[in-house]
Scaffold this motif. Sequence first.
Motif, PDB file in Angstrom:
ATOM      1  N   LEU A   1       9.437   1.113   3.868  1.00 26.86           N
ATOM      2  CA  LEU A   1       9.427   1.612   2.490  1.00 26.86           C
ATOM      3  C   LEU A   1       9.179   0.459   1.531  1.00 26.86           C
ATOM      4  O   LEU A   1       9.542  -0.694   1.783  1.00 26.86           O
ATOM      5  CB  LEU A   1      10.753   2.294   2.172  1.00 26.86           C
ATOM      6  CG  LEU A   1      11.094   3.543   3.009  1.00 26.86           C
ATOM      7  CD1 LEU A   1      12.421   4.113   2.578  1.00 26.86           C
ATOM      8  CD2 LEU A   1      10.004   4.586   2.895  1.00 26.86           C
ATOM      9  N   SER A   2       8.583   0.776   0.371  1.00 22.33           N
ATOM     10  CA  SER A   2       8.254  -0.257  -0.603  1.00 22.33           C
ATOM     11  C   SER A   2       9.450  -0.652  -1.450  1.00 22.33           C
ATOM     12  O   SER A   2       9.528  -1.773  -1.932  1.00 22.33           O
ATOM     13  CB  SER A   2       7.126   0.243  -1.507  1.00 22.33           C
ATOM     14  OG  SER A   2       7.554   1.369  -2.269  1.00 22.33           O
ATOM     15  N   GLY A   3      10.368   0.269  -1.665  1.00 26.09           N
ATOM     16  CA  GLY A   3      11.513  -0.014  -2.519  1.00 26.09           C
ATOM     17  C   GLY A   3      11.285   0.347  -3.973  1.00 26.09           C
ATOM     18  O   GLY A   3      12.184   0.166  -4.809  1.00 26.09           O
ATOM     19  N   LEU A   4      10.080   0.848  -4.326  1.00 27.19           N
ATOM     20  CA  LEU A   4       9.817   1.230  -5.713  1.00 27.19           C
ATOM     21  C   LEU A   4      10.579   2.488  -6.107  1.00 27.19           C
ATOM     22  O   LEU A   4      10.967   2.648  -7.263  1.00 27.19           O
ATOM     23  CB  LEU A   4       8.315   1.437  -5.921  1.00 27.19           C
ATOM     24  CG  LEU A   4       7.440   0.180  -5.806  1.00 27.19           C
ATOM     25  CD1 LEU A   4       5.988   0.543  -6.022  1.00 27.19           C
ATOM     26  CD2 LEU A   4       7.871  -0.872  -6.810  1.00 27.19           C
ATOM     27  N   VAL A   5      10.761   3.389  -5.135  1.00 28.36           N
ATOM     28  CA  VAL A   5      11.465   4.647  -5.412  1.00 28.36           C
ATOM     29  C   VAL A   5      12.600   4.781  -4.413  1.00 28.36           C
ATOM     30  O   VAL A   5      12.587   4.197  -3.330  1.00 28.36           O
ATOM     31  CB  VAL A   5      10.504   5.861  -5.309  1.00 28.36           C
ATOM     32  CG1 VAL A   5       9.439   5.780  -6.375  1.00 28.36           C
ATOM     33  CG2 VAL A   5       9.880   5.939  -3.933  1.00 28.36           C
ATOM     34  N   ASP A   6      13.567   5.583  -4.779  1.00 25.85           N
ATOM     35  CA  ASP A   6      14.720   5.835  -3.928  1.00 25.85           C
ATOM     36  C   ASP A   6      14.426   7.075  -3.091  1.00 25.85           C
ATOM     37  O   ASP A   6      14.399   8.197  -3.604  1.00 25.85           O
ATOM     38  CB  ASP A   6      15.974   6.036  -4.777  1.00 25.85           C
ATOM     39  CG  ASP A   6      17.216   6.161  -3.910  1.00 25.85           C
ATOM     40  OD1 ASP A   6      17.116   5.834  -2.708  1.00 25.85           O
ATOM     41  OD2 ASP A   6      18.271   6.592  -4.423  1.00 25.85           O
TER      42      ASP A   6
ATOM     43  N   GLU B   1       7.651   8.629   0.314  1.00 26.65           N
ATOM     44  CA  GLU B   1       7.835   8.129  -1.041  1.00 26.65           C
ATOM     45  C   GLU B   1       7.257   9.088  -2.074  1.00 26.65           C
ATOM     46  O   GLU B   1       7.774   9.194  -3.184  1.00 26.65           O
ATOM     47  CB  GLU B   1       7.206   6.748  -1.176  1.00 26.65           C
ATOM     48  CG  GLU B   1       7.908   5.669  -0.364  1.00 26.65           C
ATOM     49  CD  GLU B   1       7.756   4.293  -0.972  1.00 26.65           C
ATOM     50  OE1 GLU B   1       7.046   4.174  -1.985  1.00 26.65           O
ATOM     51  OE2 GLU B   1       8.379   3.341  -0.460  1.00 26.65           O
ATOM     52  N   ILE B   2       6.173   9.777  -1.704  1.00 25.61           N
ATOM     53  CA  ILE B   2       5.663  10.820  -2.616  1.00 25.61           C
ATOM     54  C   ILE B   2       6.678  11.956  -2.717  1.00 25.61           C
ATOM     55  O   ILE B   2       7.017  12.419  -3.801  1.00 25.61           O
ATOM     56  CB  ILE B   2       4.303  11.337  -2.143  1.00 25.61           C
ATOM     57  CG1 ILE B   2       3.264  10.208  -2.174  1.00 25.61           C
ATOM     58  CG2 ILE B   2       3.842  12.503  -2.998  1.00 25.61           C
ATOM     59  CD1 ILE B   2       1.933  10.583  -1.572  1.00 25.61           C
ATOM     60  N   GLY B   3       7.182  12.367  -1.559  1.00 28.59           N
ATOM     61  CA  GLY B   3       8.243  13.366  -1.524  1.00 28.59           C
ATOM     62  C   GLY B   3       7.801  14.710  -2.074  1.00 28.59           C
ATOM     63  O   GLY B   3       6.629  15.102  -2.013  1.00 28.59           O
ATOM     64  N   GLY B   4       8.755  15.421  -2.621  1.00 29.34           N
ATOM     65  CA  GLY B   4       8.462  16.744  -3.166  1.00 29.34           C
ATOM     66  C   GLY B   4       7.911  16.738  -4.562  1.00 29.34           C
ATOM     67  O   GLY B   4       7.709  17.815  -5.156  1.00 29.34           O
TER      68      GLY B   4
ATOM     69  N   ALA C   1       0.829  -1.210   0.000  1.00 30.80           N
ATOM     70  CA  ALA C   1       0.000   0.000   0.000  1.00 30.80           C
ATOM     71  C   ALA C   1       0.865   1.262   0.000  1.00 30.80           C
ATOM     72  O   ALA C   1       0.544   2.253  -0.669  1.00 30.80           O
ATOM     73  CB  ALA C   1      -0.924  -0.012   1.212  1.00 30.80           C
ATOM     74  N   VAL C   2       1.973   1.232   0.739  1.00 33.06           N
ATOM     75  CA  VAL C   2       2.883   2.377   0.739  1.00 33.06           C
ATOM     76  C   VAL C   2       3.435   2.629  -0.656  1.00 33.06           C
ATOM     77  O   VAL C   2       3.490   3.765  -1.141  1.00 33.06           O
ATOM     78  CB  VAL C   2       4.030   2.140   1.746  1.00 33.06           C
ATOM     79  CG1 VAL C   2       5.138   3.173   1.565  1.00 33.06           C
ATOM     80  CG2 VAL C   2       3.509   2.206   3.171  1.00 33.06           C
ATOM     81  N   GLY C   3       3.841   1.547  -1.357  1.00 32.06           N
ATOM     82  CA  GLY C   3       4.352   1.711  -2.714  1.00 32.06           C
ATOM     83  C   GLY C   3       3.296   2.227  -3.670  1.00 32.06           C
ATOM     84  O   GLY C   3       3.580   3.089  -4.520  1.00 32.06           O
TER      85      GLY C   3
END
Length: 789
Positions: A252-257, A155-158, A113-115
């Motif tokens: 963290l999901s690991g999809l994004v850095d 993970e959404i970030g800026g 869900a986080v990813g």
Amino acid sequence: LIYTIGNMATEDDSLAELHSLGVIRFVALMVDERHGEVRSEACKLIKILARNVTETDEEAAASLASCLRDSDEDVRCEAAWALAYIYVDGNKFVARKLIKTLTSKTHEIRRAAVGAIGVIGRRGVGAGDIIRGTIDRLSHRLPHVRASAAASLLEIGGKNKSVVSELCKGATFWNAHRGLEPAEEGKEEQHELTDTPILDLEGVRLAVFVLGQISPMRDPKVLSILYPLLDAVELGVSAEESMLPPKSLSNLSGLVDVQSRIGTDIPVCSFQAVVNISGDPADFSSADWTSVEQVRARTTSSHSRLRQSACNALQQLVYGRDEKSTRALVDLNYDPEPHVVTAAMDAITQIVNGKKQLDGVLASMAKVSRPEKGSRRRMSISRQLEALPARPIVSREWMDSLKDFDGDGWHSYIYWSLAFRNGQDTVIQRAVDLKKALFELGVPGWIYTRDILFRDLVETNEKERLEFIKYSEEEFKHRYDQEHMKMLLDKEKSVATKRIEFERDLKKFETQRPFFTNEDDDDENDGANFFGEKPSAEDLDRKKKQKEMQVSNRLAALEHFEAEKQDLEDKHDKILNKMAKEWEDHMARMEFEAHQQHKDDLDKGLAKLKSSQEHRLDQAYGGEYGDLVWNVLHNRMKEAEIFVCLLSQEYLQDPVCRREVLEAHKMQKRIVPVVIGTMPGMYKAPAPGIPLAGGEIWWPPRDEIGTCFLGQQPVDLFRTVGPLTVECAPFAELYNILASHMKDEIGILQVEQDSRWHANYQEAALRQSIHQRSRLLSRREWMLQGQNG
């Protein structure tokens, strides 16, 4: 079918053709299959098909959203991953189902869900419902849900500016309306989302943490929101930060850095957020002076946590030549709280000799004046010094609280020795009234009458019974453990002997194993006879059959040998198991018999002890005092400090009383003679100069106990004047004697206490002097560093 479509989707041309045929919607129909593996693989295939698709499918998204409540965890996990690529912008139903997945108890489902939320939020279009729902989960009651929501925002970030905007709204609303709690968990899905997120304290802590990680560097709008939060002392570090980067990547999901900003452990999270957003200055001119001024203003706060946080923040924000910040840190050197002083000293050391790589304290810093000597400086001196121990004052109340301070029983300070066996009832009653009257005046003591003695005897018998049971149990346990260990050794020895015997039999049996050589039985000329003629086909076929028969016989012999060997091993194992079972049964039987024998022996011992105790009680009731009675009396005498003899004619004739006097004299007790009954020779003519009638004829006694009263005059309470004993002069005399002895004992104890206190005081004073000197030396060394600049 799913695997076939998946293999076709690995090629770009086939993937485009599959999309043109609407395969995603076709595969979405399979998520309603009754087999969990089919539903899970269908969700995986949708994720593969939808990765490079620009168009979304509402029906497929709705099907996947329904899978988020599937009974199979794998299906829920894969559905969440697939929704990251097929989510329909603005679909509130799918958004709520996906956000609800953050509350799952399974860690992998929450990571999925986080990813998904991270991928959807990074698109930036139509993700408002997802972002608002995720921010609302920052105030969830469960810590892992709050951590998952914060990880989603990280993970959404800026990439999506609305995240920073919504977090700022929530923090501002909380600062303006502190104490307002968010809606209940059960009502979150029914009420319409408001324009401003409503966060509780934990939610604001995480919101500030996320702002410090994802906000643009030196964003004036975000910093203007955080500056008022610097005064919120309740904004401590959230416990969920340990589950988030940079400390942990598990959520963290690991999809994004996710790029995290590493900061120090500042007690108040708003200071850490300001430090992360303001950045680390490369030189004096590049510092964010607005943030520096805002943080420096909190160094004079009334809350020690804010002052400590300000020191930690200035350590990251200030360059070495900022005289105002340095002056503030020097002032905090004399803060009354130790942790603030430590933070201030660390900040100064880091600024001067840390990452700035200066050679020493700058000359401008060395000229900073110290604070004036005042209350804060005096408080700082007393803060770090251990208080000297106070001198204890020995008093009656203090000694009563200790009960047995000197080891021989303050709680029974006076032992009243009375002839209660054959004494007159009036004399015994007078003695009891005398002890009671003195006890009411604060003179403790113990007196024995027949009833009190019998009560003590019963208690002594009960203690003796319990001690007998305890001793018997310990002795039995020790004896049984030895016997049990011996049986265990015998068991292991017998089993090991039998096992060695069986191994010897197996080795002997192994020598009978059939052995065959590899010699070829055929002719040496490889199929030709002696005359050079080749054998016929019939001969070759016959030889082949003979060889096959030979190999078959050899295999049969080996199999027969292995079967016999296995039967022998099974027989040995059966015998060993039977032997072990017989030993266990034997040990269990022996254990039962041992416990039964112990129970019988204990019952016999208790019956014998009870008979002996009853016999001693009968003797005591009959007036024959044996060793048990004397032990009870002797223990009470040892606890006393003063021994009062209540003298009478019966007292001098009682062998127990005479023995008490001699024993008290031997133990060097303070003996106070008191006359409460007639004495032999009391009414004869008195000797000149002796106030009591009879004089030296009857006092002191003319036998061996008279040596215990040499140089003493008894207190005559037998011939008192007045209706009450307490109103006569001899009573006051007795009270003064006892009080004087108690005062002397208190004085002795005071001297002992003073000697102990003096030693402790000297040690504490020396430790305090060393501590104070080291503290002054550290300040001196700090100031001397400025001379090198």
